[in-house]
Design an enzyme around this catalytic site. Structure first.
Site, PDB file in Angstrom:
ATOM      1  N   ASP A 213      -9.098   4.612  75.182  1.00 48.64           N
ATOM      2  CA  ASP A 213      -8.067   5.413  75.832  1.00 48.64           C
ATOM      3  C   ASP A 213      -6.778   4.605  75.970  1.00 48.64           C
ATOM      4  O   ASP A 213      -6.059   4.723  76.959  1.00 48.64           O
ATOM      5  CB  ASP A 213      -8.551   5.892  77.205  1.00 48.64           C
ATOM      6  CG  ASP A 213      -7.731   7.061  77.737  1.00 48.64           C
ATOM      7  OD1 ASP A 213      -6.999   7.678  76.942  1.00 48.64           O
ATOM      8  OD2 ASP A 213      -7.800   7.343  78.945  1.00 48.64           O
ATOM      9  N   LYS A 216      -3.023   5.016  70.786  1.00 50.94           N
ATOM     10  CA  LYS A 216      -3.782   5.741  69.777  1.00 50.94           C
ATOM     11  C   LYS A 216      -3.672   5.064  68.410  1.00 50.94           C
ATOM     12  O   LYS A 216      -4.602   5.145  67.596  1.00 50.94           O
ATOM     13  CB  LYS A 216      -3.317   7.203  69.695  1.00 50.94           C
ATOM     14  CG  LYS A 216      -3.170   7.884  71.060  1.00 50.94           C
ATOM     15  CD  LYS A 216      -4.346   7.628  71.996  1.00 50.94           C
ATOM     16  CE  LYS A 216      -3.976   7.944  73.444  1.00 50.94           C
ATOM     17  NZ  LYS A 216      -4.990   7.483  74.413  1.00 50.94           N
ATOM     18  N   ASP A 241     -10.602   9.253  73.579  1.00 50.33           N
ATOM     19  CA  ASP A 241      -9.821  10.292  74.256  1.00 50.33           C
ATOM     20  C   ASP A 241      -8.528  10.577  73.490  1.00 50.33           C
ATOM     21  O   ASP A 241      -8.075   9.763  72.689  1.00 50.33           O
ATOM     22  CB  ASP A 241      -9.499   9.841  75.680  1.00 50.33           C
ATOM     23  CG  ASP A 241      -8.888  10.950  76.527  1.00 50.33           C
ATOM     24  OD1 ASP A 241      -9.073  12.132  76.173  1.00 50.33           O
ATOM     25  OD2 ASP A 241      -8.242  10.644  77.541  1.00 50.33           O
ATOM     26  N   ASN A 242      -7.958  11.757  73.759  1.00 46.88           N
ATOM     27  CA  ASN A 242      -6.645  12.146  73.217  1.00 46.88           C
ATOM     28  C   ASN A 242      -6.597  12.129  71.692  1.00 46.88           C
ATOM     29  O   ASN A 242      -5.572  11.778  71.099  1.00 46.88           O
ATOM     30  CB  ASN A 242      -5.540  11.228  73.760  1.00 46.88           C
ATOM     31  CG  ASN A 242      -5.443  11.229  75.270  1.00 46.88           C
ATOM     32  OD1 ASN A 242      -5.504  10.178  75.900  1.00 46.88           O
ATOM     33  ND2 ASN A 242      -5.301  12.393  75.874  1.00 46.88           N
ATOM     34  N   GLU A 271      -5.180  16.338  79.767  1.00 47.77           N
ATOM     35  CA  GLU A 271      -5.406  16.196  81.204  1.00 47.77           C
ATOM     36  C   GLU A 271      -4.413  16.988  82.045  1.00 47.77           C
ATOM     37  O   GLU A 271      -3.202  16.860  81.878  1.00 47.77           O
ATOM     38  CB  GLU A 271      -5.373  14.720  81.615  1.00 47.77           C
ATOM     39  CG  GLU A 271      -4.290  13.884  80.986  1.00 47.77           C
ATOM     40  CD  GLU A 271      -4.682  13.221  79.683  1.00 47.77           C
ATOM     41  OE1 GLU A 271      -4.106  12.172  79.390  1.00 47.77           O
ATOM     42  OE2 GLU A 271      -5.549  13.745  78.965  1.00 47.77           O
TER      43      GLU A 271
END
Length: 286
Positions: A213, A216, A241-242, A271
């Site tokens: 997280d 990226k 995540d993401n 989120e």
């Protein structure tokens, strides 16, 4: 450029979120024209959740609202989040800390935690795996470290890496407030510098679970580095995540096509917004 101008420029002036965006930045409608009045960002920032693009959500929350609040309050978002925890959360109660942060981020000020919706997916993966050794890349304010740490069995270890010293300072306070300082160890520095040193410095041979997280652009680089350093074992679970917003396309292509991984996508939302996002779970096959 104000967010309402951005929305109009992108050709979405007629969508349902336009009146909300106009109110937030301080536009008033006068017939068929728009006039700008004094912006009311601080009072209405929490209302602008119904976005149609993750990019717009990040533009709004991470550029317009955050910078405005920083200027007005002379504090940072992590500092404001920490204050909410210290004012409202029960000390030594991880669930209370999580609940306070979620409430704060949904009702007062957005922050880039994994959040409550994706957090339930994270909880499920951690509970099912019951890991002994955990690595988190990207601590931010400590939300996910607390979320993971509260589920670990006695004697389990969570190492969480954070590059930004200001984020790390807040995260230490949040983790301590949750009473997890003996379970969660925060390591300050760059993931590329620390990953080759983890075995020697912390005596961990492999990780059972890794939560990604952080930046990226580093997902793929760091996973390949973890492979090279032999910190993955057969059955190690990676959860990223993401992967949609802001996105990690090179990482997704790698774990989905590589014979080293069995991957599955969990669709969710960015989120505390309605924008699509998700988590990618990848099991290392060795």
């Amino acid at each position: 450029m104000l967010v309402a101008d951005f929305l109009s420029h992108k050709g979405v002036e007629g969508v349902d979120c336009w009146p909300e965006a106009a109110r937030v930045v301080g536009y008033v409608e006068v017939g068929n024209t728009r006039k700008v009045k004094r912006a009311s960002v601080i009072q209405t920032s929490a209302k602008f959740h119904y976005v149609y693009s993750g990019c717009l959500a990040l533009l709004w929350h991470d550029v317009i609202v955050e910078k405005s609040l920083d200027a007005v309050t002379r504090t940072t978002r992590p500092q404001r989040l920490l204050k909410a925890v210290q004012d409202r959360a029960i000390r030594g109660n991880p669930q209370s800390v999580i609940s306070v942060i979620d409430h704060y981020c949904r009702n007062q000020e957005w922050a880039m935690n994994v959040g409550d919706e994706k957090g339930f997916i994270l909880d499920s993966v951690v509970s099912e795996l019951n890991p002994q050794t955990v690595l988190e890349l990207g601590t931010y304010c400590g939300y996910s470290a607390v979320r993971i740490g509260r589920l670990l069995r006695s004697g389990a270890r969570l190492l969480t890496l954070e590059f930004n010293p200001d984020y790390a300072a807040v995260a230490r306070e949040v983790i301590c407030w949750a009473g997890l300082e003996n379970t969660v160890q925060l390591v300050e520095g760059a993931s590329g510098d620390w990953i080759p040193r983890l075995r020697e410095h912390f005596g961990i041979h492999t990780f059972d679970f890794i939560f990604l997280d952080h930046w990226k652009e580093r997902y793929l680089t760091d996973i390949k580095l973890l492979e090279e350093c032999r910190l993955l074992r057969k059955g190690t679970v990676l959860l990223a995540d993401n992967v949609v917003c802001p996105g990690a396309p090179d990482y997704l292509e790698y774990v989905r096509k590589s014979p080293l991984y069995d991957s599955r996508y969990f669709k969710s939302h960015l989120e505390y917004t309605k924008a699509e996002d998700g988590l990618e779970k990848s099991v290392y096959l060795g």
